[in-house]
Design an enzyme around this catalytic site. Structure first.
Site, PDB file in Angstrom:
ATOM      1  N   CYS A   1      12.834 -16.204  -6.867  1.00 16.83           N
ATOM      2  CA  CYS A   1      12.554 -17.346  -7.740  1.00 16.83           C
ATOM      3  C   CYS A   1      11.236 -17.172  -8.481  1.00 16.83           C
ATOM      4  CB  CYS A   1      12.537 -18.648  -6.960  1.00 16.83           C
ATOM      5  SG  CYS A   1      12.416 -20.097  -8.045  1.00 16.83           S
TER       6      CYS A   1
ATOM      7  N   CYS B   1      16.670 -21.787 -12.411  1.00 15.71           N
ATOM      8  CA  CYS B   1      15.369 -22.010 -11.795  1.00 15.71           C
ATOM      9  C   CYS B   1      14.923 -23.435 -12.125  1.00 15.71           C
ATOM     10  CB  CYS B   1      14.341 -21.006 -12.320  1.00 15.71           C
ATOM     11  SG  CYS B   1      12.707 -21.171 -11.553  1.00 15.71           S
TER      12      CYS B   1
END
Length: 451
Positions: A201, A379
């Site tokens: 991430c 995200c």
């Protein structure tokens, strides 16, 4: 199951016939019948290596495909974590306990849990080696080993975490230290880092920065804080649409960005962080900190490096559209351990799982896979305790948004999705093999829209 060396002759013949009927590469029966020390003591139609998001998800899908007793998951950890929520744990908005569940409660019914570490791969013999040189044979192998945190590549870490004022949302051992450092902040520099390596991430280092900013504003300490985003990269994000939106937030909140600044040392006893300027190798700069959030370097798991299933770096070498191994047609990869050129997120795992399910079905039926992974990933960029920019994009770093609205804007609804809906999808849909990403929803919501 009896060892090959002790197995009655008829049982041995039966197992070889079973393997040959299953369509393993010619010679598999001969390859599995090796010396007693390295003989495959167990055999499954599908072996999944890794019990994280990708591993549990694919084991559930494969269980429905090949039946109970024919799938095994190799995973040593007794606790499974929903890591995307650690952003909110580090910011004090969630408790760490909410991210954890026993691995035993997540293993699908009918799937064998082999609680061990994988020590090696031998795809030419269709088996993996675990503890005590025991081998597990397979017809199909799915590798879902995730990514390795490499704090030790920064001088002074991980031992530096024994000191206050420093934390990292990337580890179960250090995420609560982030919240403690934020609570204890008095006056000085708050520094947030990004390394040169791929990371889980890529937006997470910023999320905690925005939450920290919001918290210090709420507690009246922000005027005494200098915020620094020191990134080894040349941009704050990979997609221009979201980069532009984030740069506006960074400007509004008076955050200083230092590009090409790579953390190389932490002197925790002195509260100093040392960065190398990548534009001028060898040039370093020391920052005093009151709070330091470290995003560690990351890389492939040790067992993958220099293995037959990995590329030159150590990532599982798969076709980026089918997730099938480039050399071994009965080997597949999913998630962070692969060399797919996309951000490593749980959302990517979801989309990949749907494609991989179809790919394996086609391979099982001796057909060429028509399923193609477009690189979808997501995200949720947390920008406050109640707002999120929901970034969704593909292999070409182009937005691939689910909703027919401008997702580059901060929205409360998206924060609710991040904090409440996505954990539900993870535990009750993804890990049970029913959630393959939002592509069907996107198609439905964009009917009549040019997308």
């Amino acid at each position: 199951m009896a060892f090959f060396g002790l197995m009655p002759y008829r049982a041995h013949v039966y197992q070889c016939a079973h393997i040959l009927r299953a369509g393993v590469l010619r010679g598999s029966c001969r390859n599995l019948h090796v010396t007693s020390r390295y003989a495959a003591k167990e055999y499954y139609d599908v072996v999944v290596v890794g019990g994280g998001a990708g591993g549990i998800t694919m084991s559930a899908r494969m269980r429905r495909k090949v039946g109970a007793g024919n799938v095994a998951v190799i995973e040593p950890s007794e606790t499974h974590y929903y890591q995307p929520i650690w952003t909110l744990v580090g910011g004090g908005a969630k408790k760490l306990a909410s991210s954890a569940r026993p691995t035993s409660s997540l293993i699908p019914s009918g799937v064998k849990w082999i609680k061990a570490e994988v020590k090696g791969f031998d795809p030419d013999k269709n088996c993996v080696r675990i503890d005590d040189d025991k081998e597990i044979g397979y017809k199909y192998l799915i590798i879902a080993l995730g990514i390795k945190l490499q704090f030790e590549k920064v001088k002074g870490l991980p031992e530096g975490f024994s000191y206050p004022k420093i934390g990292s949302n990337y580890s179960v051992k250090t995420v609560e230290k982030t919240w403690k450092a934020l609570q204890d902040f008095k006056k000085g520099n708050a520094i947030f880092t990004v390394p040169t390596t791929p990371v889980k991430c890529g937006g997470a280092p910023q999320k905690i920065m925005y939450l920290s900013d919001a918290y210090l504003r709420k507690t009246g300490k922000r005027s005494d804080a200098n915020f620094y985003f020191n990134t080894a990269l040349g941009a704050v994000f990979t997609v221009k649409k979201y980069t532009d939106a984030l740069l506006e937030i960074i400007k509004e909140r008076d955050i200083h960005v230092n590009y090409k600044h790579n953390l190389i040392e932490v002197r925790a006893d002195k509260q100093e962080a040392v960065f190398e300027n990548l534009d001028n190798p060898g040039e370093t700069k020391v920052f005093q900190y009151e709070m330091l959030h470290v995003t560690p370097p990351m890389g492939p798991q040790d067992v993958l490096v220099n293995s037959a299933v990995a590329d030159a770096v150590g990532w599982v070498d798969v076709d980026k559209e089918t997730l099938q191994h480039k050399k071994y047609p009965n080997v597949f990869g999913i998630g962070d351990c692969t060399n797919l050129p996309i951000s490593k997120t749980a959302a990517a795992v979801a989309a990949q799982s749907a494609v991989l399910d179809k790919t394996i079905s086609m391979v099982m039926n001796n057909q060429t896979s028509t399923a193609k992974y477009d690189g979808y990933t997501s995200c949720p960029l947390v920008t406050n305790y109640n707002k999120v920019i929901l970034a969704e994009f593909d292999y070409n770093a182009q937005p691939l948004e689910t909703f027919p609205i401008d997702q580059s804007k901060e929205r409360r609804t998206m924060f609710y999705m991040k904090a409440e809906m996505m954990p539900f999808l993870y535990w009750y849909m993804l890990l049970k093999g029913y959630w393959g990403g939002p592509a069907p929803i996107r198609k439905l919501l964009h009917l009549g829209f040019k997308k």
